[in-house]
Scaffold this active site. Structure first.
Site, PDB file in Angstrom:
ATOM      1  N   PRO A   1       4.455 -14.196  -4.540  1.00  0.00           N
ATOM      2  CA  PRO A   1       3.855 -13.927  -5.848  1.00  0.00           C
ATOM      3  C   PRO A   1       3.935 -12.467  -6.279  1.00  0.00           C
ATOM      4  CG  PRO A   1       2.176 -14.386  -4.196  1.00  0.00           C
ATOM      5  CD  PRO A   1       3.490 -14.728  -3.579  1.00  0.00           C
ATOM      6  N   ASN A   2       4.159 -12.304  -7.559  1.00  0.00           N
ATOM      7  CA  ASN A   2       4.188 -11.015  -8.259  1.00  0.00           C
ATOM      8  C   ASN A   2       5.447 -10.191  -8.004  1.00  0.00           C
ATOM      9  OD1 ASN A   2       1.519 -11.351  -9.432  1.00  0.00           O
ATOM     10  ND2 ASN A   2       0.754 -11.076  -7.359  1.00  0.00           N
TER      11      ASN A   2
ATOM     12  N   TYR B   1       6.146   0.200  -5.162  1.00  0.00           N
ATOM     13  CA  TYR B   1       7.197  -0.785  -4.919  1.00  0.00           C
ATOM     14  C   TYR B   1       8.587  -0.358  -5.398  1.00  0.00           C
ATOM     15  CZ  TYR B   1       3.194  -3.752  -3.886  1.00  0.00           C
ATOM     16  OH  TYR B   1       2.049  -4.263  -3.337  1.00  0.00           O
TER      17      TYR B   1
ATOM     18  N   ARG C   1       6.128  -3.252 -11.797  1.00  0.00           N
ATOM     19  CA  ARG C   1       4.869  -3.386 -11.044  1.00  0.00           C
ATOM     20  C   ARG C   1       4.675  -2.178 -10.121  1.00  0.00           C
ATOM     21  NH1 ARG C   1       3.954  -7.337  -5.826  1.00  0.00           N
ATOM     22  NH2 ARG C   1       1.753  -6.893  -5.553  1.00  0.00           N
TER      23      ARG C   1
ATOM     24  N   HIS D   1       8.555  -6.186   3.900  1.00  0.00           N
ATOM     25  CA  HIS D   1       7.694  -5.646   2.848  1.00  0.00           C
ATOM     26  C   HIS D   1       8.305  -4.370   2.317  1.00  0.00           C
ATOM     27  CE1 HIS D   1       4.584  -8.477   3.920  1.00  0.00           C
ATOM     28  NE2 HIS D   1       4.801  -8.157   5.177  1.00  0.00           N
TER      29      HIS D   1
ATOM     30  N   ASN E   1       9.632 -12.198   2.127  1.00  0.00           N
ATOM     31  CA  ASN E   1       8.553 -11.339   1.662  1.00  0.00           C
ATOM     32  C   ASN E   1       7.552 -12.262   0.968  1.00  0.00           C
ATOM     33  OD1 ASN E   1       6.738  -9.528   0.704  1.00  0.00           O
ATOM     34  ND2 ASN E   1       8.228  -8.226  -0.373  1.00  0.00           N
TER      35      ASN E   1
ATOM     36  N   ARG F   1      -1.844   0.970   4.024  1.00  0.00           N
ATOM     37  CA  ARG F   1      -2.566   0.553   2.815  1.00  0.00           C
ATOM     38  C   ARG F   1      -3.916  -0.083   3.196  1.00  0.00           C
ATOM     39  NH1 ARG F   1       1.289  -2.685  -0.986  1.00  0.00           N
ATOM     40  NH2 ARG F   1      -0.388  -2.184  -2.439  1.00  0.00           N
TER      41      ARG F   1
ATOM     42  N   GLU G   1      10.252 -10.994   8.540  1.00  0.00           N
ATOM     43  CA  GLU G   1       9.252 -10.673   7.508  1.00  0.00           C
ATOM     44  C   GLU G   1       9.538  -9.274   6.970  1.00  0.00           C
ATOM     45  OE1 GLU G   1       5.114 -11.175   8.699  1.00  0.00           O
ATOM     46  OE2 GLU G   1       4.536  -9.469   7.452  1.00  0.00           O
TER      47      GLU G   1
ATOM     48  N   ALA H   1       1.458 -11.308  -1.233  1.00  0.00           N
ATOM     49  CA  ALA H   1       0.039 -11.473  -0.879  1.00  0.00           C
ATOM     50  C   ALA H   1      -0.192 -12.668   0.050  1.00  0.00           C
ATOM     51  CB  ALA H   1      -0.794 -11.618  -2.144  1.00  0.00           C
TER      52      ALA H   1
HETATM   53  C1  DQA Z   1       4.189  -6.587  -0.250  1.00  0.00           C
HETATM   54  C2  DQA Z   1       2.882  -6.103   0.366  1.00  0.00           C
HETATM   55  C3  DQA Z   1       1.755  -7.093   0.111  1.00  0.00           C
HETATM   56  O1  DQA Z   1       0.546  -6.636   0.690  1.00  0.00           O
HETATM   57  C4  DQA Z   1       1.536  -7.271  -1.380  1.00  0.00           C
HETATM   58  O2  DQA Z   1       0.553  -8.254  -1.619  1.00  0.00           O
HETATM   59  C5  DQA Z   1       2.804  -7.563  -2.130  1.00  0.00           C
HETATM   60  C6  DQA Z   1       4.032  -6.899  -1.732  1.00  0.00           C
HETATM   61  C7  DQA Z   1       5.326  -5.557  -0.112  1.00  0.00           C
HETATM   62  O3  DQA Z   1       6.482  -5.948  -0.275  1.00  0.00           O
HETATM   63  O4  DQA Z   1       5.067  -4.371   0.116  1.00  0.00           O
HETATM   64  O5  DQA Z   1       2.772  -8.266  -3.131  1.00  0.00           O
HETATM   65  O6  DQA Z   1       4.591  -7.768   0.437  1.00  0.00           O
END
Ligand code: DQA
Length: 148
Positions: free
Chosen positions: A12-13, A25, A20, A103, A77, A110, A101, A80
């Site tokens: 998501p997002n 990011y 964003r 990020h 990825n 964080r 995984e 959240a």
């Molecule tokens: C994320 C880190 C997560 O904590 C966050 O909710 C994201 C992006 C990252 O790529 O840094 O949406 O996965």
């Protein structure tokens, strides 16, 4: 499905990348990151299947599909959902899909709720904090492991 395929799963997002929180990011869009990954994969004869969703069930079903269609592994990825989703963990374990995984941000630098992952202990490895390069590094790590 013919050929060697890897799933790139985006939670998501991440569809908002580019606008964003660019200080966290970066400024590349998801499409731009995907194109970089495609070039990397093509060089070794692998095709990527890109799936982004803001819905947990859609991500679960993409994992099920990968389990059925001979997909070699995944770069994930889960955004959240990384920190919350028993369903994504169970799906990855159920279909026994090797995955890395990734990020963009360094989740350990964080908020504390980002320090835990429902997926990490079942992953081949975790790449966190290198911006868009996290995806490239994760893909390389996955491909190296798949090559044995
Ligand atoms: C994320 C880190 C997560 O904590 C966050 O909710 C994201 C992006 C990252 O790529 O840094 O949406 O996965």
């Amino acid at each position: 499905m013919t050929g060697r395929h890897v799933l790139v799963l985006q939670g998501p997002n991440l569809d908002l990348l580019g606008t964003r929180e660019p200080e966290i990011y970066g400024s590349l869009t998801l499409g731009e990151i995907g194109a970089r990954m495609d070039r990397e994969a093509e060089a070794v004869g692998v095709t990527l299947r890109h799936v982004q969703s803001n819905h947990e069930g859609v991500l679960v079903e993409a994992i099920h599909e990968a389990g059925r269609d001979g997909t070699l592994g995944a770069v994930v990825n889960a955004a959240a959902y990384t920190h919350t989703s028993v369903a994504l963990r169970d799906a990855l374990v159920a279909v026994d899909l090797p995955f890395v995984e990734v990020h963009l941000s360094n989740v350990f630098a964080r908020e504390s709720f980002r320090h835990s992952s429902m997926l990490a202990d079942r992953a081949i490895g975790v790449v966190s904090g290198f911006g868009a390069d996290s995806y490239i590094l994760g893909l390389r790590g996955l491909l190296a492991r798949l090559a044995g």
